[in-house]
Design an enzyme around this catalytic site. Structure first.
Site, PDB file in Angstrom:
ATOM      1  N   TRP A  15       0.842  -1.213   0.000  1.00  0.00           N
ATOM      2  CA  TRP A  15       0.000   0.000   0.000  1.00  0.00           C
ATOM      3  C   TRP A  15       0.869   1.251   0.000  1.00  0.00           C
ATOM      4  CZ3 TRP A  15      -4.622  -0.472  -1.604  1.00  0.00           C
ATOM      5  CH2 TRP A  15      -5.396  -1.593  -1.298  1.00  0.00           C
TER       6      TRP A  15
ATOM      7  N   ASN B  85       0.355   2.894  18.458  1.00  0.00           N
ATOM      8  CA  ASN B  85       1.013   3.106  19.730  1.00  0.00           C
ATOM      9  C   ASN B  85       2.520   2.963  19.559  1.00  0.00           C
ATOM     10  OD1 ASN B  85      -0.985   3.738  21.719  1.00  0.00           O
ATOM     11  ND2 ASN B  85      -1.817   1.683  21.384  1.00  0.00           N
TER      12      ASN B  85
ATOM     13  N   LYS C  56       1.811   8.479  26.768  1.00  0.00           N
ATOM     14  CA  LYS C  56       0.904   7.439  26.247  1.00  0.00           C
ATOM     15  C   LYS C  56       1.573   6.069  26.266  1.00  0.00           C
ATOM     16  CE  LYS C  56      -2.578   5.404  24.544  1.00  0.00           C
ATOM     17  NZ  LYS C  56      -2.875   5.101  23.181  1.00  0.00           N
TER      18      LYS C  56
ATOM     19  N   SER D 176      -6.208  -2.827  23.133  1.00  0.00           N
ATOM     20  CA  SER D 176      -6.092  -3.510  21.843  1.00  0.00           C
ATOM     21  C   SER D 176      -5.164  -4.722  21.930  1.00  0.00           C
ATOM     22  CB  SER D 176      -5.634  -2.532  20.765  1.00  0.00           C
ATOM     23  OG  SER D 176      -4.408  -1.924  21.115  1.00  0.00           O
TER      24      SER D 176
ATOM     25  N   LEU E  74       1.149 -10.068  18.942  1.00  0.00           N
ATOM     26  CA  LEU E  74       1.010  -8.932  19.872  1.00  0.00           C
ATOM     27  C   LEU E  74       2.029  -7.834  19.568  1.00  0.00           C
ATOM     28  CD1 LEU E  74       0.698 -10.907  23.241  1.00  0.00           C
ATOM     29  CD2 LEU E  74      -1.107 -10.250  21.633  1.00  0.00           C
ATOM     30  N   GLU E  75       1.637  -6.604  19.832  1.00  0.00           N
ATOM     31  CA  GLU E  75       2.582  -5.471  19.690  1.00  0.00           C
ATOM     32  C   GLU E  75       3.457  -5.372  20.954  1.00  0.00           C
ATOM     33  OE1 GLU E  75      -0.522  -2.425  18.925  1.00  0.00           O
ATOM     34  OE2 GLU E  75       0.651  -1.944  17.151  1.00  0.00           O
TER      35      GLU E  75
HETATM   36  N1  LIG Z   1      -7.949   0.033  19.517  1.00  0.00           N
HETATM   37  C1  LIG Z   1      -7.594   0.980  20.368  1.00  0.00           C
HETATM   38  O1  LIG Z   1      -8.349   1.320  21.271  1.00  0.00           O
HETATM   39  C2  LIG Z   1      -6.301   1.684  20.218  1.00  0.00           C
HETATM   40  C3  LIG Z   1      -5.311   1.256  19.347  1.00  0.00           C
HETATM   41  N2  LIG Z   1      -4.173   1.981  19.220  1.00  0.00           N
HETATM   42  C4  LIG Z   1      -3.118   1.564  18.300  1.00  0.00           C
HETATM   43  O2  LIG Z   1      -3.551   1.823  16.980  1.00  0.00           O
HETATM   44  C5  LIG Z   1      -2.973   0.875  16.078  1.00  0.00           C
HETATM   45  C6  LIG Z   1      -4.104   0.185  15.333  1.00  0.00           C
HETATM   46  O3  LIG Z   1      -4.825  -0.574  16.285  1.00  0.00           O
HETATM   47  P1  LIG Z   1      -6.307  -1.116  16.053  1.00  0.00           P
HETATM   48  O4  LIG Z   1      -7.063  -0.204  15.194  1.00  0.00           O
HETATM   49  O5  LIG Z   1      -6.823  -1.472  17.391  1.00  0.00           O
HETATM   50  O6  LIG Z   1      -5.988  -2.447  15.236  1.00  0.00           O
HETATM   51  P2  LIG Z   1      -6.995  -3.364  14.410  1.00  0.00           P
HETATM   52  O7  LIG Z   1      -6.448  -4.737  14.455  1.00  0.00           O
HETATM   53  O8  LIG Z   1      -8.395  -3.140  14.858  1.00  0.00           O
HETATM   54  O9  LIG Z   1      -6.876  -2.780  12.943  1.00  0.00           O
HETATM   55  C7  LIG Z   1      -5.809  -3.051  12.079  1.00  0.00           C
HETATM   56  C8  LIG Z   1      -6.384  -3.026  10.689  1.00  0.00           C
HETATM   57  O10 LIG Z   1      -5.317  -3.195   9.752  1.00  0.00           O
HETATM   58  C9  LIG Z   1      -5.721  -4.148   8.796  1.00  0.00           C
HETATM   59  N3  LIG Z   1      -4.564  -4.748   8.172  1.00  0.00           N
HETATM   60  C10 LIG Z   1      -3.786  -5.770   8.609  1.00  0.00           C
HETATM   61  N4  LIG Z   1      -2.816  -6.036   7.727  1.00  0.00           N
HETATM   62  C11 LIG Z   1      -2.988  -5.175   6.697  1.00  0.00           C
HETATM   63  C12 LIG Z   1      -2.325  -4.981   5.465  1.00  0.00           C
HETATM   64  N5  LIG Z   1      -1.289  -5.735   5.097  1.00  0.00           N
HETATM   65  N6  LIG Z   1      -2.776  -4.003   4.641  1.00  0.00           N
HETATM   66  C13 LIG Z   1      -3.830  -3.245   4.992  1.00  0.00           C
HETATM   67  N7  LIG Z   1      -4.518  -3.407   6.141  1.00  0.00           N
HETATM   68  C14 LIG Z   1      -4.096  -4.351   6.978  1.00  0.00           C
HETATM   69  C15 LIG Z   1      -6.538  -5.139   9.603  1.00  0.00           C
HETATM   70  O11 LIG Z   1      -7.288  -5.947   8.733  1.00  0.00           O
HETATM   71  P3  LIG Z   1      -8.188  -7.177   9.220  1.00  0.00           P
HETATM   72  O12 LIG Z   1      -9.560  -6.586   9.307  1.00  0.00           O
HETATM   73  O13 LIG Z   1      -8.025  -8.199   8.164  1.00  0.00           O
HETATM   74  O14 LIG Z   1      -7.654  -7.618  10.568  1.00  0.00           O
HETATM   75  C16 LIG Z   1      -7.367  -4.174  10.421  1.00  0.00           C
HETATM   76  O15 LIG Z   1      -8.452  -3.680   9.667  1.00  0.00           O
HETATM   77  C17 LIG Z   1      -2.135  -0.069  16.948  1.00  0.00           C
HETATM   78  O16 LIG Z   1      -0.803   0.365  16.976  1.00  0.00           O
HETATM   79  C18 LIG Z   1      -2.762   0.085  18.337  1.00  0.00           C
HETATM   80  O17 LIG Z   1      -1.837  -0.197  19.375  1.00  0.00           O
HETATM   81  C19 LIG Z   1      -3.972   3.158  19.878  1.00  0.00           C
HETATM   82  C20 LIG Z   1      -4.916   3.614  20.752  1.00  0.00           C
HETATM   83  C21 LIG Z   1      -6.125   2.905  21.031  1.00  0.00           C
HETATM   84  C1  LIG Z   2      -7.195   1.935  24.872  1.00  0.00           C
HETATM   85  C2  LIG Z   2      -5.779   2.393  25.044  1.00  0.00           C
HETATM   86  C3  LIG Z   2      -5.797   3.890  25.091  1.00  0.00           C
HETATM   87  C4  LIG Z   2      -5.271   1.904  26.397  1.00  0.00           C
HETATM   88  O1  LIG Z   2      -4.259   1.029  26.387  1.00  0.00           O
HETATM   89  C5  LIG Z   2      -4.879   1.914  23.950  1.00  0.00           C
HETATM   90  O2  LIG Z   2      -3.978   2.590  23.553  1.00  0.00           O
HETATM   91  C6  LIG Z   2      -5.031   0.573  23.333  1.00  0.00           C
HETATM   92  O3  LIG Z   2      -6.042  -0.099  23.561  1.00  0.00           O
HETATM   93  O4  LIG Z   2      -4.150   0.175  22.584  1.00  0.00           O
END
Ligand SMILES: NC(=O)C1=CN([C@@H]2O[C@H](COP(=O)(O)OP(=O)(O)OC[C@H]3O[C@@H](n4cnc5c(N)ncnc54)[C@H](OP(=O)(O)O)[C@@H]3O)[C@@H](O)[C@H]2O)C=CC1
Ligand SMILES: CC(C)(CO)C(=O)C(=O)O
Length: 293
Positions: free
Chosen positions: A82, A98, A175, A244, A255-256
């Protein structure tokens, strides 16, 4: 030019895409799993972002102005296709992840595009039907500078609040300390209710203090009260609030652990700071990320 693209339309990507769509700036959706639409459930109802979610970078014919990258840190390499298709020298890539290593990790894959980090403060949860539940006020912190200004302008007036700060390093570390502590939920296999135990509360506080020592060595300016405040924040969360990384653990996904917890031990070592709590937690988190035997 292709305008705005959201790569990784999961919990965070859906929240940002829905915020943009609601504000009249519908982005291109680039993902891994094909979907007809994205659904975000908020306190004031559902927002549906029209798709489809594209899954083949070969369909992209021109670079985007702005790429909002919201894949997990463990998925950056797999999303390189992408970035190949969407990045040109005048593209801005904003990383919604994160950690404090976003630019270092994404920069080499971005073909000269400007890559900026962000702090994502809000919790969003993917639901079994693929929809996303926004569990708080959507809020981002960005650094200052023209590339970040462009991202802030895109989200201006949307439900996703953006602030830009001169001292981004300190906010990113604040954070990260929260994220590191949230890792305790993975090891306990339970949500935020665990922090109502006095022993877990005390472990959270001491672990946050260890992280704070490393944060300061990395240039973060953070108050002595941070460990207490973070432990209190977790104790005050709704008992069913997850994180997450716990969602990934429950679903048996990678896991991250390295960008959220391993980084404290790695940078601690580089600065000659002892990290006894990390030294126990990190191998366990890494082991929990391995495929089941
Ligand atoms: N959720 C939360 O509350 C929070 C998350 N974060 C951080 O944000 C980041 C994203 O987390 P989050 O949204 O929870 O993660 P998700 O797993 O919900 O979303 C990741 C997305 O990326 C897609 N994906 C995976 N591989 C690829 C690829 N090769 N090309 C395109 N898309 C792809 C996944 O697809 P598929 O649907 O197939 O899995 C999914 O839609 C992380 O670093 C997390 O730590 C930060 C704050 C809060
Ligand atoms: C929800 C929150 C803010 C707390 O850890 C987050 O960053 C995550 O889920 O990855």
């Amino acid at each position: 030019m292709n305008g705005i693209a959201v790569v990784g339309p999961g919990a965070i990507g859906t929240t940002v895409a829905a915020s943009l769509h609601e504000a009249g700036r519908t982005p291109l959706l680039c993902g891994r799993t094909p979907r007809e639409r994205l659904d975000l459930d908020t306190d004031d109802g559902r927002i549906t972002v029209p798709g489809p979610v594209l899954t083949d970078p070969a369909l992209i014919t021109a670079p985007a102005d702005v790429v909002l990258l919201a894949v997990k840190a463990t998925q950056i390499d797999a999303s390189a296709g992408w970035l190949d298709a969407l990045c040109g020298p005048s593209t801005v890539v904003c990383v919604f992840q994160n950690g404090v290593e976003q630019v270092a990790m994404v920069g080499p894959l971005a073909h000269g595009a400007q890559v900026i980090p962000s702090v994502v403060w809000f919790p969003a949860q993917r639901q079994p039907d693929g929809s996303v539940w926004l569990r708080g006020q959507a809020r981002l912190t960005l650094p200052t500078g023209t590339a970040a200004d462009a991202v802030a302008a895109l989200l201006a007036g949307s439900r996703c609040a953006v602030e830009q700060v001169e001292d981004f390093t300190s906010q990113a570390w604040l954070k990260l300390i929260q994220n590191a502590v949230a890792g305790l939920m993975v090891l306990a296999g339970r949500r935020a209710a665990i922090f109502r135990r006095d022993d877990l509360f005390e472990l959270a506080r001491r672990y946050a203090a260890e992280c704070l020592r490393v944060a300061r060595a990395e240039g973060a300016v953070l108050d002595d009260r941070v460990p207490d405040e973070i432990a209190e924040k977790f104790r005050a969360m709704p008992t069913d609030m997850g994180t997450s990384i716990l969602a990934d653990r429950v679903a048996d996904r990678p896991l991250e652990w390295d960008v959220r917890n391993g980084v404290i031990a790695r940078l601690g070592r580089a600065h000659g700071i002892g990290t006894p709590i990390s030294d126990v937690l990190v191998p366990l988190l890494a082991a929990a990320s391995a495929p089941r035997a």
